[in-house]
Motif scaffolding. Structure first.
Motif, mmCIF file in Angstrom:
data_model
loop_
_atom_site.group_PDB
_atom_site.id
_atom_site.type_symbol
_atom_site.label_atom_id
_atom_site.label_comp_id
_atom_site.label_asym_id
_atom_site.label_seq_id
_atom_site.Cartn_x
_atom_site.Cartn_y
_atom_site.Cartn_z
ATOM 1 N N MET A 142 0.847 -1.194 0.000
ATOM 2 C CA MET A 142 0.000 0.000 0.000
ATOM 3 C C MET A 142 0.883 1.245 0.000
ATOM 4 O O MET A 142 1.861 1.332 0.718
ATOM 5 C CB MET A 142 -0.877 0.021 1.245
ATOM 6 N N ALA A 143 0.533 2.200 -0.849
ATOM 7 C CA ALA A 143 1.279 3.451 -0.882
ATOM 8 C C ALA A 143 0.978 4.264 0.372
ATOM 9 O O ALA A 143 -0.162 4.348 0.810
ATOM 10 C CB ALA A 143 0.897 4.264 -2.122
ATOM 11 N N ILE A 144 2.008 4.845 0.948
ATOM 12 C CA ILE A 144 1.834 5.749 2.083
ATOM 13 C C ILE A 144 2.027 7.160 1.549
ATOM 14 O O ILE A 144 3.111 7.537 1.130
ATOM 15 C CB ILE A 144 2.856 5.449 3.199
ATOM 16 N N PHE A 145 0.967 7.919 1.526
ATOM 17 C CA PHE A 145 1.005 9.241 0.914
ATOM 18 C C PHE A 145 1.655 10.255 1.843
ATOM 19 O O PHE A 145 1.210 10.463 2.964
ATOM 20 C CB PHE A 145 -0.418 9.690 0.553
ATOM 21 N N LYS A 146 2.701 10.881 1.359
ATOM 22 C CA LYS A 146 3.369 11.975 2.070
ATOM 23 C C LYS A 146 3.292 13.196 1.158
ATOM 24 O O LYS A 146 4.089 13.367 0.243
ATOM 25 C CB LYS A 146 4.826 11.628 2.372
ATOM 26 N N TRP A 149 -8.864 7.037 13.001
ATOM 27 C CA TRP A 149 -8.114 5.946 13.635
ATOM 28 C C TRP A 149 -7.535 4.993 12.592
ATOM 29 O O TRP A 149 -6.369 4.594 12.685
ATOM 30 C CB TRP A 149 -9.019 5.206 14.606
ATOM 31 N N ILE A 150 -8.332 4.642 11.581
ATOM 32 C CA ILE A 150 -7.846 3.744 10.534
ATOM 33 C C ILE A 150 -6.707 4.396 9.761
ATOM 34 O O ILE A 150 -5.665 3.781 9.522
ATOM 35 C CB ILE A 150 -8.986 3.346 9.575
ATOM 36 N N ALA A 151 -6.897 5.657 9.363
ATOM 37 C CA ALA A 151 -5.860 6.358 8.606
ATOM 38 C C ALA A 151 -4.568 6.473 9.407
ATOM 39 O O ALA A 151 -3.468 6.303 8.869
ATOM 40 C CB ALA A 151 -6.358 7.749 8.208
ATOM 41 N N THR A 152 -4.695 6.732 10.698
ATOM 42 C CA THR A 152 -3.512 6.798 11.569
ATOM 43 C C THR A 152 -2.843 5.433 11.669
ATOM 44 O O THR A 152 -1.607 5.327 11.599
ATOM 45 C CB THR A 152 -3.920 7.299 12.963
ATOM 46 N N SER A 153 -3.643 4.374 11.811
ATOM 47 C CA SER A 153 -3.107 3.015 11.910
ATOM 48 C C SER A 153 -2.358 2.615 10.645
ATOM 49 O O SER A 153 -1.422 1.806 10.699
ATOM 50 C CB SER A 153 -4.246 2.020 12.172
ATOM 51 N N LEU A 154 -2.771 3.168 9.505
ATOM 52 C CA LEU A 154 -2.113 2.853 8.235
ATOM 53 C C LEU A 154 -0.838 3.653 8.017
ATOM 54 O O LEU A 154 -0.138 3.441 7.030
ATOM 55 C CB LEU A 154 -3.084 3.114 7.078
ATOM 56 N N LEU A 156 -0.627 6.992 7.540
ATOM 57 C CA LEU A 156 -0.788 8.092 6.597
ATOM 58 C C LEU A 156 -0.321 9.406 7.215
ATOM 59 O O LEU A 156 -0.224 9.538 8.432
ATOM 60 C CB LEU A 156 -2.244 8.204 6.156
ATOM 61 N N ASP A 157 -0.039 10.366 6.350
ATOM 62 C CA ASP A 157 0.400 11.674 6.818
ATOM 63 C C ASP A 157 -0.785 12.476 7.345
ATOM 64 O O ASP A 157 -1.941 12.085 7.197
ATOM 65 C CB ASP A 157 1.104 12.435 5.689
ATOM 66 N N GLU A 158 -0.481 13.627 7.973
ATOM 67 C CA GLU A 158 -1.520 14.419 8.638
ATOM 68 C C GLU A 158 -2.610 14.865 7.671
ATOM 69 O O GLU A 158 -3.794 14.840 8.006
ATOM 70 C CB GLU A 158 -0.909 15.641 9.321
ATOM 71 N N GLU A 159 -2.234 15.250 6.474
ATOM 72 C CA GLU A 159 -3.232 15.734 5.525
ATOM 73 C C GLU A 159 -4.242 14.645 5.175
ATOM 74 O O GLU A 159 -5.455 14.887 5.132
ATOM 75 C CB GLU A 159 -2.555 16.230 4.250
ATOM 76 N N ASN A 160 -3.757 13.449 4.939
ATOM 77 C CA ASN A 160 -4.659 12.359 4.593
ATOM 78 C C ASN A 160 -5.460 11.862 5.787
ATOM 79 O O ASN A 160 -6.579 11.380 5.628
ATOM 80 C CB ASN A 160 -3.879 11.216 3.939
ATOM 81 N N ILE A 161 -4.902 12.002 6.973
ATOM 82 C CA ILE A 161 -5.679 11.675 8.175
ATOM 83 C C ILE A 161 -6.840 12.658 8.316
ATOM 84 O O ILE A 161 -7.979 12.263 8.589
ATOM 85 C CB ILE A 161 -4.778 11.703 9.425
#
Length: 270
Positions: free
Chosen positions: A1-5, A51-56, A58-63
């Protein structure tokens, strides 16, 4: 899975969005039990999305974007309740499409987020959150957020159903559920893990089984773990008694299979 920064200054003011949401729902009857239920659901899904986005990772914007989509995903429910007094799309309107109409055709989206760069992601996430399957052709970031909101929504649907009770959720509320049977096609499709459409349900028992099928549309192990810890499958299936012995046996098979499959899916995601 891509982690968007993304590497940009955040463009989402979640406090502003939450304030705009509070202003929007003032137009609806705060004493209506369905409105209360939906506000509670939306708040929980908003936090679950975060919570899911944080667990994955992801960066702050995507959270923040995931949280915003959680806040907006069911905005169409308020007009649905006002006009039709139901949450059942099949006898009223598709609430996801209604939500996108409110946000993008009526222009309310700018009340929640100023920057239009997120519009396509928000629109597609909302539009796909209640579909049988996510549509093909989404871009990577659109697909990621569509998966997050689907998981967040489904992880709260189970406790919401349990809290509101069977009569508040079933399709055929004028029937004695305990005397009903499970439709053969619904049972067979469940056991083969094939999608079951709402058009195929004929009884309230079928409706309960469709809720359990949601486990096969979960995208992330963290969500499955939450469903397991809540024992939601067994609790949903035992919201009623079953007088028909054949249906009772089929429900037992569904329960055993579903709980076993949850365990296996969690292990595969580790």
């Amino acid at each position: 899975m891509a982690i968007f920064k993304m590497g940009r200054n955040k463009m989402i003011d979640i406090e502003k969005a939450e304030k705009a949401f509070r202003e929007y729902i003032k137009a609806y009857n705060p004493e209506d039990e369905k409105i209360k239920i939906k506000i509670g659901h939306i708040k929980r899904v908003e936090e679950q999305s975060k919570w899911i986005a944080t667990s994955l990772g992801l960066d702050e914007e995507n959270i923040l974007l995931a949280k915003l989509i959680g806040l907006l995903h069911d905005i169409g429910r308020f007009e649905q309740v006002r006009r039709f007094h139901t949450f059942l799309d099949k006898i009223s309107v598709n609430h996801a499409e209604e939500g996108n109409r409110v946000l993008f055709e009526q222009g309310f989206i700018r009340e929640f987020v100023t920057d239009p760069q997120y519009d396509d992601i928000i629109r597609k996430a909302i539009g796909n959150h209640n579909k049988l399957q996510i549509e093909d052709g989404l871009k990577e970031r659109e697909l990621l957020h569509a998966k997050i909101i689907r998981d967040a929504d489904k992880s709260d649907i189970f406790p919401t159903i349990l809290a509101t009770g069977l009569q508040g959720n079933i399709a055929f509320s004028d029937r004695d559920t305990s005397k009903e049977t499970i439709t053969s096609v619904v049972f067979e499709k469940f056991m083969r893990q094939e999608p079951i459409s709402y058009g195929e349900i004929q009884t309230n028992i079928d409706h309960m089984v469709i809720w359990v099928t949601y486990i096969y549309d979960i995208n992330f192990g963290v969500t499955l773990q939450k469903i397991k810890e809540g024992n939601y499958v067994s609790r949903i299936l035992h919201m009623t008694d079953y007088e028909d012995e054949n249906t009772k046996e089929k429900i037992r098979q569904i329960e055993n299979k579903a709980n076993r499959d949850i365990e296996e899916m969690i292990k595969k995601d580790e």
